[in-house]
Design an enzyme around this catalytic site. Structure first.
Site, PDB file in Angstrom:
ATOM      1  N   TYR A 126       0.186  -1.506  -0.046  1.00 13.46           N
ATOM      2  CA  TYR A 126      -0.074   0.190   0.012  1.00 13.46           C
ATOM      3  C   TYR A 126       0.929   0.466   0.031  1.00 13.46           C
ATOM      4  O   TYR A 126       1.836   1.206   1.128  1.00 13.46           O
ATOM      5  CB  TYR A 126      -0.895   0.088   1.678  1.00 13.46           C
ATOM      6  N   GLN A 211     -10.527   0.840   2.612  1.00  6.96           N
ATOM      7  CA  GLN A 211     -11.273   0.206   1.527  1.00  6.96           C
ATOM      8  C   GLN A 211     -10.077  -0.835   0.749  1.00  6.96           C
ATOM      9  O   GLN A 211     -10.072  -1.937   0.282  1.00  6.96           O
ATOM     10  CB  GLN A 211     -12.234   0.378   0.531  1.00  6.96           C
ATOM     11  N   ASN A 234      -2.299   6.469   6.813  1.00  3.90           N
ATOM     12  CA  ASN A 234      -3.296   7.209   7.802  1.00  3.90           C
ATOM     13  C   ASN A 234      -3.550   6.526   8.817  1.00  3.90           C
ATOM     14  O   ASN A 234      -3.372   5.060   9.020  1.00  3.90           O
ATOM     15  CB  ASN A 234      -4.427   8.086   7.230  1.00  3.90           C
ATOM     16  N   HIS A 282       7.397  15.687   8.868  1.00  6.01           N
ATOM     17  CA  HIS A 282       6.340  14.832   8.074  1.00  6.01           C
ATOM     18  C   HIS A 282       5.271  14.982   9.040  1.00  6.01           C
ATOM     19  O   HIS A 282       4.590  14.452   7.997  1.00  6.01           O
ATOM     20  CB  HIS A 282       7.113  13.367   8.745  1.00  6.01           C
ATOM     21  N   GLU A 440       1.370 -37.258  28.592  1.00  9.69           N
ATOM     22  CA  GLU A 440       0.364 -36.048  28.495  1.00  9.69           C
ATOM     23  C   GLU A 440      -1.413 -36.993  28.101  1.00  9.69           C
ATOM     24  O   GLU A 440      -2.138 -36.108  28.369  1.00  9.69           O
ATOM     25  CB  GLU A 440       0.648 -35.209  27.061  1.00  9.69           C
ATOM     26  N   HIS A 445      -1.350 -40.208  20.172  1.00  8.00           N
ATOM     27  CA  HIS A 445       0.319 -39.973  19.968  1.00  8.00           C
ATOM     28  C   HIS A 445       1.141 -41.075  20.371  1.00  8.00           C
ATOM     29  O   HIS A 445       1.933 -41.083  19.260  1.00  8.00           O
ATOM     30  CB  HIS A 445       0.704 -38.843  20.336  1.00  8.00           C
TER      31      HIS A 445
END
Length: 455
Positions: A126, A211, A234, A282, A440, A445
């Site tokens: 952009y 947009q 902005n 700036h 666990e 697993h």
């Protein structure tokens, strides 16, 4: 005038986060509508916020090429500067790309672990085009994507009325924000189009604001979905990027720009003042800061700022920045200067110091900054425009945990595993995985590991 104070007088707020943008309900509705309605929503919001709503959004490559040729003929100095800046940025970004190596290593007998560094498919850039169309931002966002090997680099930038449509737009009293000219040819700022062509943009779309971020995040009939979105904007653009993060990658959410200059007695007060004003112009909330060890030097720089302000075309903006956010801090030693720099973590850190042991100490001791500029001739403005390094940098203290935009943003590092049957490393890993799965409570697993162990 710029505020002068001693190190002991520094307020805690000086080191606090400086983000001025707020999330906006308007942005939320823009994102929602673009996601639902695509191009139709882009036209609705373009009519509200842009100066033009073209019949189609993509600016043809022939227009980009024509803009570059026009710039080459009419402003050869600017054209050559863009080409030179792009060449340096590409060279530096390719060096960065080389630092990400692929490998596969045998980390245990029969167990090969590796990594691959792969570019994303589509990068969205952009580029704002408000009061000052940011031609340099084209270079800084597009070039590292190209160097990374991204196959589809797209760009969105606010539309302009096409020269072929200017007479019609004028006759209708349209072609400005709030009263957009609709149905014409897609067009954008000519400098941005020229830079896009030079830097190798694959597709440029004349869409601006939040947009545009929504279009690149969700995709529309005209604009493809990007994998990452980069570039400044902005507060509405910033809010949109924050909202779509996770759906796509983003470079960062930029706050007000800032520079911190550490100067010794060999620094030229006019150069230091110019560097501070270059940052101040700036934005009214930009923060220019000088750290020095001499009160007389601080006063001379302050006076020089006032002299240079009088001839600055951006005086109105710079004046507010200097008066409200500018600061000169007088320290007792370089250790205090280093402490300030590391706590502040500025976007730009300049060492306006003579080469030698003291500068070497500071250079090695500072570690929180977006970019470091070393020595009197390494002006921050060189990094902004034409020195290879990127000018899209972390602000508001975020340099404590991240760096600036680089080729890394457009790459993903993935890992690979290759295991050889019956080898000691493979067997031991399978056994360990089985025990850890048991621990666990994940029996699936454990089973998946042990099936390999037994066969």
């Amino acid at each position: 005038m710029i505020k002068i104070q001693k190190y002991s007088e520094l307020e805690p707020e000086f080191f606090a986060n400086r983000k001025f943008e707020d999330s906006d309900k308007v942005v939320d509705s823009v994102l929602e509508e673009v996601q639902k309605r695509g191009d139709a929503a882009l036209r609705i919001y373009g009519s509200k916020f842009d100066v033009s709503v073209p019949a189609s959004f993509e600016v043809p490559q022939e227009e980009l090429a024509a803009a570059a040729e026009k710039l080459k003929i009419n402003r050869r100095d600017v054209y050559d500067a863009i080409v030179y800046s792009h060449e340096l940025a590409l060279k530096f970004a390719k060096l960065q790309r080389k630092s990400f190596s692929d490998f596969e290593e045998e980390i245990a007998p029969g167990l090969f672990a590796g990594q691959k560094t792969i570019p994303v498919d589509t990068a969205g850039c952009y580029v704002p085009a408000g009061r000052f169309p940011l031609v340099s931002t084209v270079i800084m966002t597009v070039t590292p994507a190209v160097a990374a090997g991204v196959k589809n680099v797209i760009m969105c930038t606010p539309p302009r009325v096409h020269p072929d449509d200017k007479i019609k737009a004028d006759s209708e009293g349209k072609g400005f924000s709030g009263n957009a000219f609709s149905g014409g040819k897609p067009y954008a700022d000519e400098g941005i189009m020229a830079a896009a062509y030079i830097c190798g943009v694959n597709h440029l779309y004349a869409v601006g604001g939040s947009q545009a971020i929504a279009a690149m995040a969700y995709g529309t009939d005209s604009i493809p979905k990007a994998d990452v979105i980069v570039g400044p904007g902005n507060k509405f653009v910033a809010a949109a990027k924050r909202s779509v993060y996770g759906l796509v990658g983003i470079d960062m959410i930029a706050g007000p720009t800032e520079v911190l200059v550490i100067a010794d007695k060999t620094a030229d007060p006019a150069w230091v003042a110019a560097d501070l004003l270059a940052q101040a112009e700036h934005d009214v909330v930009a923060q220019p800061v000088l750290v020095c060890m001499d009160e007389d030097f601080a006063n001379i720089v302050s006076e020089e700022i006032e002299l240079q302000l009088e001839t600055l075309t951006t005086k109105a903006t710079a004046r507010q920045s200097i008066d409200n956010f500018g600061k000169i801090i007088i320290v007792e030693n370089v250790e205090q200067a280093v402490e300030i720099a590391n706590r502040k973590a500025p976007e730009h850190l300049e060492l306006a110091m003579q080469e030698g042991s003291e500068r070497n100490f500071v250079e090695n001791a500072v570690h929180n900054y977006g970019s470091l500029f070393i020595g009197h001739h390494s002006a921050e403005v060189l990094g902004d425009y034409a020195a290879g390094i990127n000018h899209t940098l972390p602000t508001s203290g975020s340099a404590k945990f991240t760096g600036g935009l680089s080729v890394r943003m457009f790459l993903k590092t993935v890992t690979t595993l290759r295991s050889e049957k019956g080898k000691a490393g493979t067997l031991r890993s399978a056994a360990a995985a089985g025990f850890l799965g048991d621990a666990e409570g994940l029996s699936g697993h454990a089973r998946a590991a042990r099936l390999r162990f037994d066969n």
